[in-house]
Design a protein around this motif. Structure first.
Motif, mmCIF file in Angstrom:
data_model
loop_
_atom_site.group_PDB
_atom_site.id
_atom_site.type_symbol
_atom_site.label_atom_id
_atom_site.label_comp_id
_atom_site.label_asym_id
_atom_site.label_seq_id
_atom_site.Cartn_x
_atom_site.Cartn_y
_atom_site.Cartn_z
ATOM 1 N N ALA A 47 0.838 -1.218 0.000
ATOM 2 C CA ALA A 47 0.000 0.000 0.000
ATOM 3 C C ALA A 47 0.867 1.260 0.000
ATOM 4 O O ALA A 47 0.515 2.278 -0.610
ATOM 5 C CB ALA A 47 -0.934 -0.013 1.204
ATOM 6 N N ARG A 48 2.010 1.184 0.678
ATOM 7 C CA ARG A 48 2.947 2.320 0.734
ATOM 8 C C ARG A 48 3.504 2.622 -0.663
ATOM 9 O O ARG A 48 3.625 3.773 -1.065
ATOM 10 C CB ARG A 48 4.091 1.953 1.691
ATOM 11 N N ILE A 49 3.847 1.576 -1.421
ATOM 12 C CA ILE A 49 4.344 1.759 -2.785
ATOM 13 C C ILE A 49 3.270 2.425 -3.647
ATOM 14 O O ILE A 49 3.556 3.366 -4.397
ATOM 15 C CB ILE A 49 4.767 0.394 -3.395
ATOM 16 N N LEU A 62 10.928 1.927 -10.855
ATOM 17 C CA LEU A 62 11.353 0.870 -9.927
ATOM 18 C C LEU A 62 10.262 0.578 -8.901
ATOM 19 O O LEU A 62 10.029 -0.576 -8.539
ATOM 20 C CB LEU A 62 12.660 1.259 -9.222
ATOM 21 N N CYS A 63 9.591 1.637 -8.426
ATOM 22 C CA CYS A 63 8.461 1.465 -7.493
ATOM 23 C C CYS A 63 7.348 0.667 -8.168
ATOM 24 O O CYS A 63 6.783 -0.272 -7.583
ATOM 25 C CB CYS A 63 7.903 2.819 -7.053
ATOM 26 N N GLU A 64 7.028 1.025 -9.397
ATOM 27 C CA GLU A 64 5.966 0.343 -10.145
ATOM 28 C C GLU A 64 6.318 -1.137 -10.371
ATOM 29 O O GLU A 64 5.480 -2.016 -10.193
ATOM 30 C CB GLU A 64 5.748 1.057 -11.487
ATOM 31 N N HIS A 81 -4.542 -1.837 -1.914
ATOM 32 C CA HIS A 81 -3.845 -0.701 -2.536
ATOM 33 C C HIS A 81 -3.836 0.554 -1.661
ATOM 34 O O HIS A 81 -3.128 1.502 -1.958
ATOM 35 C CB HIS A 81 -4.490 -0.363 -3.885
ATOM 36 N N LYS A 82 -4.630 0.529 -0.590
ATOM 37 C CA LYS A 82 -4.726 1.728 0.270
ATOM 38 C C LYS A 82 -4.877 1.268 1.711
ATOM 39 O O LYS A 82 -5.697 0.405 2.015
ATOM 40 C CB LYS A 82 -5.951 2.543 -0.191
ATOM 41 N N LEU A 83 -4.033 1.817 2.591
ATOM 42 C CA LEU A 83 -4.133 1.484 4.019
ATOM 43 C C LEU A 83 -3.800 2.708 4.861
ATOM 44 O O LEU A 83 -2.857 3.433 4.508
ATOM 45 C CB LEU A 83 -3.175 0.338 4.372
ATOM 46 N N LEU A 130 12.020 -9.013 -0.611
ATOM 47 C CA LEU A 130 11.807 -7.928 -1.584
ATOM 48 C C LEU A 130 11.272 -6.681 -0.884
ATOM 49 O O LEU A 130 11.731 -5.563 -1.160
ATOM 50 C CB LEU A 130 10.818 -8.382 -2.672
ATOM 51 N N SER A 131 10.336 -6.858 0.049
ATOM 52 C CA SER A 131 9.776 -5.698 0.754
ATOM 53 C C SER A 131 10.834 -5.022 1.631
ATOM 54 O O SER A 131 10.868 -3.798 1.741
ATOM 55 C CB SER A 131 8.546 -6.085 1.569
#
Length: 517
Positions: A407-409, A494-496, A515-517, A469-470
């Motif tokens: 969600a942060r990405i 890179l984020c995508e 996707h949202k938190l 990876l995270s």
């Protein structure tokens, strides 16, 4: 032999020199030691745009550093052409996955959780690699009770399809009436038994006849058996009835000859390991499966798994020592997840930004995902302790932590207010900073991780990769400013790419990404 290197020794390491030297030692060669062999291998590698540099160290270890430009281009190609271009190629085209297998006369309970979750993930992984997967839920015999109900239904309501749900009404009283008929009428009793047969029943006699003709089935103590490594595998009981072994042999024959599967995978607890070893050995004796030193396919594999334990270290049950119903377990995971989200959003003042529907869907994705991930992250052969507190924690290797990371990405990309789809076509990735390169290298290893997890049927490899990876992304984001930096376009890409890989891992693990938190 190629493996990922330790930091400071290139990206990959080839360790063949020692084994090669031990084979040629004493023969008429100029190689005095493994180091000389390693140097010779390095000197004879063809030119490649993949490799930036090669060095030889210690007893002939060949350290390979990949080209940063090649890594960047590989990620860029994936962004343009899609994640499916990174799917590994497996040596089979069709696989049968036999998993879950609940008793259809009873509700699913916690005992079904591991087979269902592991089997589903393996199916996703094989499907991603373009293997046609036949998911098989082998419920075995319907059982006499179901045969009784089915036959009574046909008798009472010949046009049952038109009557619809009203036909049965109260199942309990319908069951009692059918039971009375079963006890009073021998003809009805026989018809009920026939209606209760397994799908594979018609195949059992011809399959056993084939095995008898091959001299594999012999008489022993009134039963018919196949001697596997001097141990009897009973295929016809003393009373003339069939059993699990006869049904499983017929099913295996059907999957090989009718469904034409090249890999047949059974997902059950480790307690059934011996049964499947005997079954597969019998199939090799019959010539259905190749011997160990022959060709590799078709093949059959047993994917065993350990127990789910409670906090007391015993098999997980309720306080009244009953088996936990699966639906109750999932409902509780969702409810706890929702309570955590409401507490968090009320505390940080964001509760007004969430609709009831959004909260419900998000808590379901996090709750169910947490249950699945806490199972899958362990080596499947080990037992694990079921703990809501542990699996719903947002710290450490948990699905909740990974959902927040994802969600942060998504939030970083939203904040940039850029058209990422357009950037994929017009922007370029550069890996100038060490943490950019480290992230890029980790991203391209996705393919080999999926390939290895499929090859050894170990889904926890995918969990290990996703968690590391995270962590790698977190270090990149801490050390490399994204929004507003001169490298913004490259870093957004890179984020995508990280978001795409995380979402693909979630999909393979059967988890809905948030996707949202």
């Amino acid at each position: 032999m190629l493996e990922v290197s330790k930091p400071g020794f290139g990206d990959y390491q080839c360790n063949n020199a020692m084994s090669v030297f031990s084979r040629i030692r004493g023969s008429a060669t100029n190689f005095r030691n493994p180091m000389a062999v390693g140097q010779a291998i390095a000197n004879n590698l063809p030119q490649s745009n993949i490799i930036e540099s090669i060095s030889v160290a210690g007893p002939g270890y060949i350290n390979i550093t990949l080209s940063s430009n090649w890594i960047a281009q590989r990620i860029q190609d994936m962004l343009v052409c899609g994640i499916k271009t990174w799917a590994p190629i497996l040596p089979v085209k069709r696989a049968v996955l036999d998993f879950s297998s609940p008793n259809i006369a009873k509700e699913m309970h916690v005992g079904h959780i591991r087979s269902t979750i592991i089997g589903d993930t393996l199916a996703h992984m094989f499907e991603f690699t373009n293997v046609e997967v036949l998911r098989r839920n082998h419920v075995g015999d319907w059982g006499t009770q179901f045969g009784m109900l089915i036959e009574f239904l046909f008798e009472q309501f010949p046009d049952w399809e038109d009557v619809g749900n009203q036909a049965v009404g109260d199942l309990q009283s319908f069951y009692k009436a059918s039971k009375k008929r079963f006890d009073d009428d021998p003809d009805f009793k026989e018809r009920a038994r026939q209606a209760g047969e397994s799908f594979y029943n018609p195949y059992i006699p011809p399959v056993l006849e084939e095995l008898t003709n091959k001299g594999l089935i012999v008489e022993s103590k009134g039963a018919r058996v196949i001697f596997v490594e001097d141990h009897p595998l009973i295929v016809i009981k003393q009373d003339g009835g069939f059993n699990y072994a006869s049904t499983d042999l017929a099913a295996l024959w059907y999957r090989l000859n009718v469904e034409k599967a090249e890999w047949i995978i059974y997902v059950t607890d480790v307690g059934q390991q011996r049964h499947f070893h005997m079954l597969f050995t019998a199939a090799k004796m019959a010539g259905w499966l190749p011997e160990q030193n022959g060709k590799k396919y078709p093949k059959a594999s047993h994917v065993g798994f350990g127990l789910v334990l409670g906090s007391d270290g015993k098999r997980f049950r309720t306080r009244c020592s009953e088996v936990v119903r699966l639906v109750d377990l999932l409902d509780e995971a969702k409810a706890r997840s929702k309570a955590q989200l409401i507490k968090r959003f009320t505390g940080n003042g964001q509760i007004a930004d969430w609709t009831d529907d959004e909260l419900d869907r998000t808590s379901e994705a996090i709750g169910y995902g947490a249950v699945k991930y806490s199972d899958l992250k362990n080596n499947r052969l080990t037992d694990y302790t079921f703990s809501f507190d542990q699996m719903l924690s947002d710290k450490g290797n948990t699905a909740v932590y990974l959902q927040y990371a994802h969600a942060r990405i998504c939030s970083i990309i939203r904040k940039a207010s850029k058209d990422v789809e357009k950037l994929k076509m017009t922007g370029a990735i550069t890996l100038g900073h060490p943490y950019e390169r480290f992230l890029g290298l980790h991203l391209i290893q996705f393919t080999e991780v999926v390939e290895q997890a499929c090859a050894d049927l170990q889904p926890h490899r995918l969990c290990d990769y996703l968690y590391s990876l995270s962590l790698t992304f977190s270090k990149f984001y801490t050390n490399c400013q994204v929004v507003g930096s001169p490298e913004e376009t490259s870093r957004l890409l890179l984020c995508e790419a990280t978001g795409i890989i995380m979402r693909q891992c979630f999909h393979l693990l059967g988890i809905t990404p948030v996707h949202k938190l």
